[in-house]
Design an enzyme around this catalytic site. Structure first.
Site, PDB file in Angstrom:
ATOM      1  N   CYS B  95       0.818  -1.210   0.000  1.00 37.15           N
ATOM      2  CA  CYS B  95       0.000   0.000   0.000  1.00 37.15           C
ATOM      3  C   CYS B  95       0.861   1.275   0.000  1.00 37.15           C
ATOM      4  O   CYS B  95       1.487   1.579  -0.993  1.00 37.15           O
ATOM      5  CB  CYS B  95      -0.956  -0.052   1.185  1.00 37.15           C
ATOM      6  SG  CYS B  95      -2.432   0.929   0.950  1.00 37.15           S
ATOM      7  N   HIS B 198      -3.519  -5.869   1.620  1.00 41.44           N
ATOM      8  CA  HIS B 198      -3.172  -6.122   3.018  1.00 41.44           C
ATOM      9  C   HIS B 198      -4.196  -7.122   3.524  1.00 41.44           C
ATOM     10  O   HIS B 198      -4.785  -7.833   2.754  1.00 41.44           O
ATOM     11  CB  HIS B 198      -3.135  -4.809   3.815  1.00 41.44           C
ATOM     12  CG  HIS B 198      -4.376  -3.988   3.724  1.00 41.44           C
ATOM     13  ND1 HIS B 198      -5.509  -4.287   4.421  1.00 41.44           N
ATOM     14  CD2 HIS B 198      -4.650  -2.880   2.994  1.00 41.44           C
ATOM     15  CE1 HIS B 198      -6.427  -3.388   4.148  1.00 41.44           C
ATOM     16  NE2 HIS B 198      -5.955  -2.520   3.284  1.00 41.44           N
TER      17      HIS B 198
END
Ligand SMILES: [Zn+2]
Lengths: 465, 248
Positions: B95, B198
């Site tokens: 991310c 994630h």
């Protein structure tokens, strides 16, 4: 003419709302949100129209809203003040609208003068400026459902924004939370802080401070003189000097602390009181302090405050206790890492054998992203692993939870996946001995499901009653 | 006795979305095989000497926290990170970490914020956040009994684009991926792996975790023979349950 139209719309929305609440309850549904949603559709001016007819107390923040609301309700009862309040987590504008309308007669006359409103942090921004509350409690800020709330700092600025338009609102803020306490800086409002005294809690099992380690003003890393949980503690910024403010309502000693209760000493502006809270867990001490602050404002004396705090029992599933086939079943809501860590830390006070179940859902109200399970310190369960007979996992994300436990060091053989809640309870009873405790830790929608199941099986009362 | 040193970059700032689950996964999967693991946290003010590490991990953070580390990252760690990537260290960036490894981040106002520039990729702020469950297929994980599917959760406002020399990590099966446009997810360059996934990525995608461990061991011990299999019943059950739910 315009005024007449508004009045007409108000009338229609009140009648519609009352009718819907009636019908939905008749059908056995909660009816806490839908009627208010429709009321606001018909009459968007609802909040601003009625703000001056009520004395409004709003409670917002990440954790402890419901329990704190319940304690404040106790304070109001003690003071003999009649009020309406929103229950069971109906804390968005729709639920609050339903509550406001329920406090009006069919002709729009307020039936009571006080409204106690638990308010969602994101909704607070728009509702508070319209309602112009007299008192606002902000419990704390922790990471919560990032998919819904966005970043922690966005949540904080939403609440800041909500307070902005109301300089006459009295703020009751958590002194130990650097984010929450910052709401009281450079504002015209009167502020009352509550918190724990320096070093009152031993910092064993302190988890890493991850939510807000850096100064909100100048981005330097805070120093901590005491650390309680998450980022709560006596913080001080070495660069700009921002530090934990003085707390007028402070817990100065924790005298006893176990899995059923805690006995604490509270320093109030008027003197000290010693209280045995029937609520275990450090987080409930904060809730009690916030409640005590309101009690002070309502002019309750020491005896009355003590009476309310000691007589308080848990609210909707935050921690509920019931007897099930000779076992003590405890239901504790989990919804974000800090809250979950607190619950686990509470479990460490467990002395006898117990059975543990986690029910993890990923519906909208739970947060669709369950990655936060990896921010919870399940590793500390190894301290009491010998007392936990079996670990059950359930809910839509049961398997994820099973993996989390495995990587936290729980033996694979001791983790059981059971999706069916009926069977889950039976298996938990089977796995436990007489008088032992069954802990069920569900996320929000899992809590609703399991309560529904209990309602049928064990005759549990409706939560909107 | 084998030993791996893992470096967690800015764990106190880049720590959203259960990122530390990835560190837990790598550590446990090594320990279960009697491979010694040391995890070192490196944050603001610490020196970053990459040659001491075998796996480097960088997660995502909140905007506010990314601005806190910007100076330290660009002035004190940038050079080391670029060298680590170039030298073939195993690097996992998720991310925000993914975006930071790229060349720049273009904000809504059109301002370019310079990033590390270790990989030829860049990110533009999008109109809406790309949020939801993510499933993508990774070619190098495909075997006879593994379809190469990786499952996670994405939540990002930035849309990333890959330049020459950088390959996508996988093909999006469900979700948005890098930008919601080209159907690709993540980035690979040498032994550096970037992804928006994630949630936590490695615990429920054990094949990917083992791939990283394997590469790190091969880097350090060229005669390394291969990882002993583990009992991944729970991990595979989770992975299969989720993939089934999100793709059917
Ligand atoms: Zn500062």
């Amino acid at each position: 003419m315009k005024k007449f139209i508004v009045k007409f719309r108000i009338g229609v929305s009140i009648i519609m709302t009352k009718f819907l609440v009636f019908v939905l309850r008749l059908m056995g549904r909660g009816g806490t949100s839908l009627p208010g949603k429709i009321a606001l559709k018909i009459c968007p001016e609802l909040f601003s129209e009625f703000s001056d007819r009520f004395r409004i107390i709003m409670i917002t923040g990440t954790n402890g809203k419901t329990t704190t609301s319940r304690i404040v309700a106790g304070m109001l009862d003690q003071a003999g003040i009649k009020y309406v309040t929103n229950k069971s987590g109906a804390n968005l504008s729709s639920g609050i609208a339903t509550t406001i309308v329920s406090a009006l007669s069919l002709f729009g006359k307020p039936l009571v003068r006080t409204a106690l409103l638990e308010t969602d942090e994101a909704a607070f921004k728009t509702i508070a400026p319209m309602l112009k509350p007299e008192l606002v409690i902000v419990t704390n800020f922790f990471r919560d459902q990032l998919d819904r709330f966005g970043e922690l700092y966005t949540t904080l600025s939403n609440v800041r924004e909500g307070i902005k338009g109301s300089p006459d609102t009295k703020l009751i803020l958590n002194a130990d939370d650097s984010l929450c306490a910052s709401l009281g800086r450079d504002v015209p409002n009167q502020v009352i802080y509550f918190g724990l005294g320096d070093k009152v809690y031993p910092d064993e099992y302190i988890e890493a401070n991850t939510d807000a380690a850096f100064c909100i003003n100048c981005k330097s890393r805070y120093n901590y003189h005491s650390s309680f949980f998450g980022h709560l503690g006596h913080f001080q910024c070495p660069s700009c000097g921002y530090e934990r403010p003085h707390a007028q309502i402070e817990c100065t000693q924790i005298l006893e602390y176990d899995n059923l209760s805690s006995t604490i000493e509270i320093q109030m502006p008027s003197g000290k009181i010693t209280v045995k809270l029937a609520l275990p867990g450090l987080y409930n001490i904060y809730n009690a302090l916030a409640g005590a602050a309101i009690g002070r404002i309502l002019d309750l004396d020491e005896n009355e405050l003590t009476h309310v705090l000691e007589g308080f029992e848990c609210g909707f599933g935050r921690m509920e206790s019931l007897d099930v086939e000779g076992r003590n079943l405890r239901l504790i809501l989990v919804k974000n890492p800090t809250g979950f860590n607190q619950v686990l830390r509470y479990l460490l006070t467990q002395n006898d054998n117990c059975v543990l179940a986690f029910i993890i859902n990923d519906k909208l109200a739970d947060g669709t992203d369950i990655s936060w399970l990896w921010d919870v310190d399940f590793e500390i369960l190894s301290f009491i692993a010998n007392k936990i007979r079996k670990f059950f996992v359930s809910g839509i994300r049961a398997e994820d939870m099973a993996v989390r436990l495995k990587y936290a060091g729980i033996q694979h053989e001791n983790i059981f996946i059971e999706h069916d809640s009926e069977k889950l309870i039976s298996k938990m009873i089977e796995a436990s001995g007489e008088k032992e405790t069954l802990y069920i830790l569900p996320t929000y929608t899992a809590m609703l499901d399991i309560r529904k199941n209990f309602k049928e099986r064990f005759n549990l009362k409706e939560f909107w009653e | 006795m084998y030993e791996l040193n893992i470096c967690h970059l800015y764990p106190d700032l880049l720590n959203l979305y259960g990122d530390r689950g990835n560190i837990i996964s790598l550590s446990k999967r090594c320990q279960w095989r009697d491979i010694e693991v040391n995890v070192q946290n490196i944050s603001i003010g610490d020196t970053f000497c990459y040659d001491g590490y075998d796996i480097i991990f960088m997660g995502g953070g909140q905007d506010y926290e990314q601005t806190i580390l910007q100076d330290d990252l660009m002035n004190n760690k940038r050079k080391g990170i670029i060298e680590a990537v170039e030298s073939g260290k195993v690097f996992l960036a998720i991310c925000g970490g993914f975006q930071l490894l790229g060349k720049y981040y273009r904000t809504h106002t059109g301002k370019d914020i310079e990033c590390i520039g270790a990989l030829n990729l860049w990110t533009h702020a999008g109109e809406t956040r790309l949020i939801g469950n993510l499933v993508f297929q990774v070619d190098f994980l495909k075997t006879q009994n593994h379809n190469g599917y990786v499952v996670g959760f994405e939540n990002h406002a930035g849309k990333s684009y890959l330049g020459e020399g950088v390959k996508p990590l996988g093909k999006v099966i469900k979700g948005f991926g890098n930008n919601g446009e080209d159907g690709f997810e993540g980035a690979v360059y040498k032994n550096t792996f970037c992804t928006y996934s994630h949630g936590s990525l490695l615990p429920k995608n054990p094949a990917l975790a083992d791939h990283l461990i394997m590469l790190a061991l091969l880097n350090k011990y060229p005669d390394f023979q291969g990882l002993a299999p583990l009992d991944d019943e729970l991990e595979n059950l989770t992975r299969n349950t989720l993939i089934k739910r999100f793709t059917e």
